[in-house]
Enzyme design. Structure first.
Site, PDB file in Angstrom:
ATOM      1  N   ASN A   8       0.716  -1.179  -0.003  1.00 20.22           N
ATOM      2  CA  ASN A   8       0.242   0.000  -0.071  1.00 20.22           C
ATOM      3  C   ASN A   8       0.963   1.240   0.025  1.00 20.22           C
ATOM      4  OD1 ASN A   8      -2.548  -1.020  -0.346  1.00 20.22           O
ATOM      5  ND2 ASN A   8      -2.354  -1.548   2.076  1.00 20.22           N
ATOM      6  N   ASP A  68      10.951  -7.079  -1.277  1.00 20.68           N
ATOM      7  CA  ASP A  68      11.553  -6.943  -0.020  1.00 20.68           C
ATOM      8  C   ASP A  68      12.912  -6.447  -0.301  1.00 20.68           C
ATOM      9  OD1 ASP A  68      11.096  -7.248   2.690  1.00 20.68           O
ATOM     10  OD2 ASP A  68      12.395  -9.099   2.720  1.00 20.68           O
ATOM     11  N   THR A  69      13.229  -5.602   0.609  1.00 19.37           N
ATOM     12  CA  THR A  69      14.692  -4.814   0.541  1.00 19.37           C
ATOM     13  C   THR A  69      15.285  -5.103   1.960  1.00 19.37           C
ATOM     14  OG1 THR A  69      13.783  -3.125  -1.141  1.00 19.37           O
ATOM     15  CG2 THR A  69      15.761  -2.451   0.170  1.00 19.37           C
ATOM     16  N   LYS A 171      17.348   9.120  -7.993  1.00 25.59           N
ATOM     17  CA  LYS A 171      17.499   8.267  -6.994  1.00 25.59           C
ATOM     18  C   LYS A 171      16.985   6.806  -7.555  1.00 25.59           C
ATOM     19  CE  LYS A 171      16.317   5.747  -2.853  1.00 25.59           C
ATOM     20  NZ  LYS A 171      15.242   5.727  -1.748  1.00 25.59           N
TER      21      LYS A 171
HETATM   22  P1  IMP Z   1      10.947  -2.884   2.328  1.00 29.51           P
HETATM   23  O1  IMP Z   1      11.172  -4.292   2.151  1.00 29.51           O
HETATM   24  O2  IMP Z   1      10.891  -2.314   1.083  1.00 29.51           O
HETATM   25  O3  IMP Z   1       9.836  -2.469   3.259  1.00 29.51           O
HETATM   26  O4  IMP Z   1      12.302  -2.248   2.872  1.00 29.51           O
HETATM   27  C1  IMP Z   1      12.732  -2.877   4.490  1.00 29.51           C
HETATM   28  C2  IMP Z   1      13.412  -1.773   5.045  1.00 29.51           C
HETATM   29  O5  IMP Z   1      14.706  -1.320   4.442  1.00 29.51           O
HETATM   30  C3  IMP Z   1      12.623  -0.254   5.163  1.00 29.51           C
HETATM   31  O6  IMP Z   1      11.982  -0.239   6.223  1.00 29.51           O
HETATM   32  C4  IMP Z   1      13.775   0.607   5.254  1.00 29.51           C
HETATM   33  O7  IMP Z   1      14.229   0.855   6.541  1.00 29.51           O
HETATM   34  C5  IMP Z   1      14.910   0.070   4.475  1.00 29.51           C
HETATM   35  N1  IMP Z   1      14.620   0.459   2.906  1.00 29.51           N
HETATM   36  C6  IMP Z   1      14.083  -0.183   1.770  1.00 29.51           C
HETATM   37  N2  IMP Z   1      14.541   0.529   0.580  1.00 29.51           N
HETATM   38  C7  IMP Z   1      15.002   1.564   1.283  1.00 29.51           C
HETATM   39  C8  IMP Z   1      15.491   2.555   0.488  1.00 29.51           C
HETATM   40  O8  IMP Z   1      15.426   3.021  -0.803  1.00 29.51           O
HETATM   41  N3  IMP Z   1      16.378   3.689   1.166  1.00 29.51           N
HETATM   42  C9  IMP Z   1      16.489   3.585   2.519  1.00 29.51           C
HETATM   43  N4  IMP Z   1      16.048   2.893   3.326  1.00 29.51           N
HETATM   44  C10 IMP Z   1      15.321   1.767   2.489  1.00 29.51           C
END
Ligand code: IMP
Length: 191
Positions: A8, A68-69, A171
């Site tokens: 979301n 997922d990041t 970015k």
């Molecule tokens: P998500 O899986 O995209 O929700 O990312 C997990 C966590 O990684 C997020 O809560 C951020 O703390 C960090 N994160 C993900 N993408 C970025 C980014 O582009 N910049 C900075 N932190 C990020």
């Protein structure tokens, strides 16, 4: 073609809609009426992306993808990695994560780090993965106010500014998620 993106997050939805052909209609979780707290209990980015995508596919029977990041810091054995969102504890703020990371890197010269994103796409039950990464360094203090998460302390390789000092378009061109999204878009645009 309709595809559900298991998120979301308005920024992520906007980003992917911008790079996809208009014939592909990206639908958010809200739009399919999903308010579930989708489990993310795996210990790899790929595992979590697949877990989220499978949850949606199994419950709603719709083609979908999830991402997922994680931020992997070399001197910290690739921590916080898959735990990036909750590094300083469940429901912590981004600022708490930054403070913890800077503390753990105090006095350490090797500041090398990378962001990695994994996207899992499920089309008619078949799974596909698209990955993206960006190399850089962890700064010793915060710089800039834009972006989110660890952006103020991440300086991408070849740049003199942090992600939080960068224009969003700039970015997205070099970021982990931007690269993974472009690969996903190339695949979907060919279908
Ligand atoms: P998500 O899986 O995209 O929700 O990312 C997990 C966590 O990684 C997020 O809560 C951020 O703390 C960090 N994160 C993900 N993408 C970025 C980014 O582009 N910049 C900075 N932190 C990020």
């Amino acid at each position: 073609m309709d595809i559900v993106f298991a998120t979301n997050n308005k920024n992520k939805l906007k980003e992917i809609r911008n790079i996809l052909d208009k014939s592909i209609n990206i639908i958010s979780l809200e739009e399919i009426g999903c308010r579930d707290d989708i489990p993310e209990t795996q210990d790899t980015l790929e595992g979590n992306a697949a877990q989220k995508a499978r949850y949606i596919y199994e419950k709603y029977g719709k083609n979908c993808f999830a991402d997922d990041t994680g931020l992997e810091v070399e001197a910290l054995n690739n921590e916080p990695g898959v735990y990036s969102a909750r590094y300083a504890g469940e429901k912590c703020l981004a600022e708490d994560n930054i403070i913890k990371l800077l503390k753990n890197l105090e006095g350490i010269e090797n500041r090398k780090a990378q962001f990695r994103t994994s996207i899992c796409l499920i089309i008619n039950g078949e799974e596909f993965f698209f990955n993206g990464d960006v190399q850089g360094d962890i700064l010793c203090e915060e710089h800039g106010i834009d972006g989110f998460g660890y952006d103020p302390i991440f300086k991408p390789l070849g740049y003199e500014i942090s992600f939080a000092e960068m224009d969003m378009k700039e970015k997205n061109k070099i970021s982990h998620r931007g690269k993974a999204c472009i690969k996903l878009a190339e695949y979907l645009n060919k279908l």
